[in-house]
Design a protein around this motif. Structure first.
Motif, mmCIF file in Angstrom:
data_model
loop_
_atom_site.group_PDB
_atom_site.id
_atom_site.type_symbol
_atom_site.label_atom_id
_atom_site.label_comp_id
_atom_site.label_asym_id
_atom_site.label_seq_id
_atom_site.Cartn_x
_atom_site.Cartn_y
_atom_site.Cartn_z
ATOM 1 N N ILE A 5 0.859 -1.182 0.000
ATOM 2 C CA ILE A 5 0.000 0.000 0.000
ATOM 3 C C ILE A 5 0.892 1.227 0.000
ATOM 4 O O ILE A 5 1.769 1.368 0.830
ATOM 5 C CB ILE A 5 -0.916 0.014 1.248
ATOM 6 N N TYR A 57 -5.132 -7.227 1.126
ATOM 7 C CA TYR A 57 -4.751 -6.051 0.327
ATOM 8 C C TYR A 57 -6.008 -5.328 -0.161
ATOM 9 O O TYR A 57 -6.110 -4.098 -0.069
ATOM 10 C CB TYR A 57 -3.874 -6.513 -0.834
ATOM 11 N N ALA A 58 -6.989 -6.079 -0.657
ATOM 12 C CA ALA A 58 -8.236 -5.476 -1.132
ATOM 13 C C ALA A 58 -8.980 -4.803 0.025
ATOM 14 O O ALA A 58 -9.557 -3.721 -0.152
ATOM 15 C CB ALA A 58 -9.113 -6.540 -1.789
ATOM 16 N N LEU A 61 -7.362 -1.483 0.615
ATOM 17 C CA LEU A 61 -7.760 -0.530 -0.425
ATOM 18 C C LEU A 61 -9.170 -0.010 -0.154
ATOM 19 O O LEU A 61 -9.452 1.182 -0.302
ATOM 20 C CB LEU A 61 -7.701 -1.187 -1.803
ATOM 21 N N LYS A 62 -10.051 -0.901 0.253
ATOM 22 C CA LYS A 62 -11.422 -0.510 0.590
ATOM 23 C C LYS A 62 -11.414 0.451 1.777
ATOM 24 O O LYS A 62 -12.144 1.441 1.789
ATOM 25 C CB LYS A 62 -12.239 -1.763 0.921
ATOM 26 N N CYS A 108 -10.482 3.806 0.476
ATOM 27 C CA CYS A 108 -11.563 4.402 -0.331
ATOM 28 C C CYS A 108 -12.690 4.943 0.539
ATOM 29 O O CYS A 108 -13.274 5.975 0.220
ATOM 30 C CB CYS A 108 -12.138 3.368 -1.295
ATOM 31 N N LYS A 121 -9.943 7.489 -5.879
ATOM 32 C CA LYS A 121 -10.710 6.513 -5.101
ATOM 33 C C LYS A 121 -11.370 5.486 -6.013
ATOM 34 O O LYS A 121 -11.448 4.308 -5.675
ATOM 35 C CB LYS A 121 -11.759 7.215 -4.243
ATOM 36 N N LEU A 136 -8.742 2.907 -7.006
ATOM 37 C CA LEU A 136 -8.479 1.991 -5.895
ATOM 38 C C LEU A 136 -9.650 1.041 -5.688
ATOM 39 O O LEU A 136 -9.457 -0.152 -5.442
ATOM 40 C CB LEU A 136 -8.208 2.778 -4.607
ATOM 41 N N GLU A 160 -9.592 -1.657 -8.327
ATOM 42 C CA GLU A 160 -8.564 -2.664 -8.046
ATOM 43 C C GLU A 160 -9.032 -3.627 -6.953
ATOM 44 O O GLU A 160 -8.880 -4.850 -7.069
ATOM 45 C CB GLU A 160 -7.265 -1.980 -7.638
ATOM 46 N N ALA A 161 -9.622 -3.070 -5.905
ATOM 47 C CA ALA A 161 -10.133 -3.916 -4.815
ATOM 48 C C ALA A 161 -11.269 -4.807 -5.323
ATOM 49 O O ALA A 161 -11.310 -6.004 -5.018
ATOM 50 C CB ALA A 161 -10.612 -3.049 -3.659
#
Length: 174
Positions: A45, A84-85, A88-89, A92, A122, A125, A128-129
């Protein structure tokens, strides 16, 4: 000249004996550092994330952050991708501007630290998530729910709030 040659040979011999008598430095193997899952998440990240957020995500997924990270482990790799997701969430859903310190005086200004995320940032990201979630855990996809409404036109009210029929005017009788 022979004297000079003898002196040079004696000096070379002395250097050899000095080198031979010095003990070799002991070479101890360096302790292997373990690259943990938590370190991998921080490195993956590119934003500063509080330790409590990372530990909360690890706990939610039931993963020990101190475990060694092994990308070839077929059981561990999907869990780490979901972690990782999740981070990211977390980014966001958080504030768009964080930890920024600004100073200004008489037209001079200085700011340091923090970051600002635009709507587009956002969205990237989130995409990607969501790509990770769609592959590994479809129920966790967020931000893509849409509601379709179809208009049936304006419908006349046949009853009032109490359920009493409303009087209707017939247009043909006028």
């Amino acid at each position: 000249m022979a004297d000079e040659q003898n002196i040079i040979e004696e000096q070379e011999q002395e250097q050899k004996t000095v080198v031979e008598t010095q003990p070799e430095p002991s070479v101890e193997p360096e302790a292997e550092t373990v690259y943990t899952i938590e370190q991998h998440l921080y490195d993956s990240i590119n934003f500063s994330i509080p330790e409590s957020a990372v530990r909360g995500v690890l706990k939610k997924r039931g993963v020990e952050g101190s475990d060694e990270y092994n990308p070839e482990d077929t059981e561990q790799a999907p869990k780490v991708r979901l972690l990782y997701a999740d981070l990211l969430k977390w980014i966001c859903l958080g504030a768009g501007r964080t930890n920024r310190v600004s100073d200004s005086d008489n037209g001079w200004s200085h700011s340091e630290g923090g970051y600002t995320l635009s709507k587009d940032d956002k969205k990237l990201l989130m995409n990607e998530a969501n790509a990770i979630y769609e592959e590994l855990e479809p129920a966790s996809v967020f931000g893509k729910r849409t509601i379709r409404m179809r208009s049936m036109g304006i419908m006349p009210a046949l009853r009032d709030v109490d359920g009493t029929p409303l009087p209707r005017h017939n247009r043909d009788t006028h």
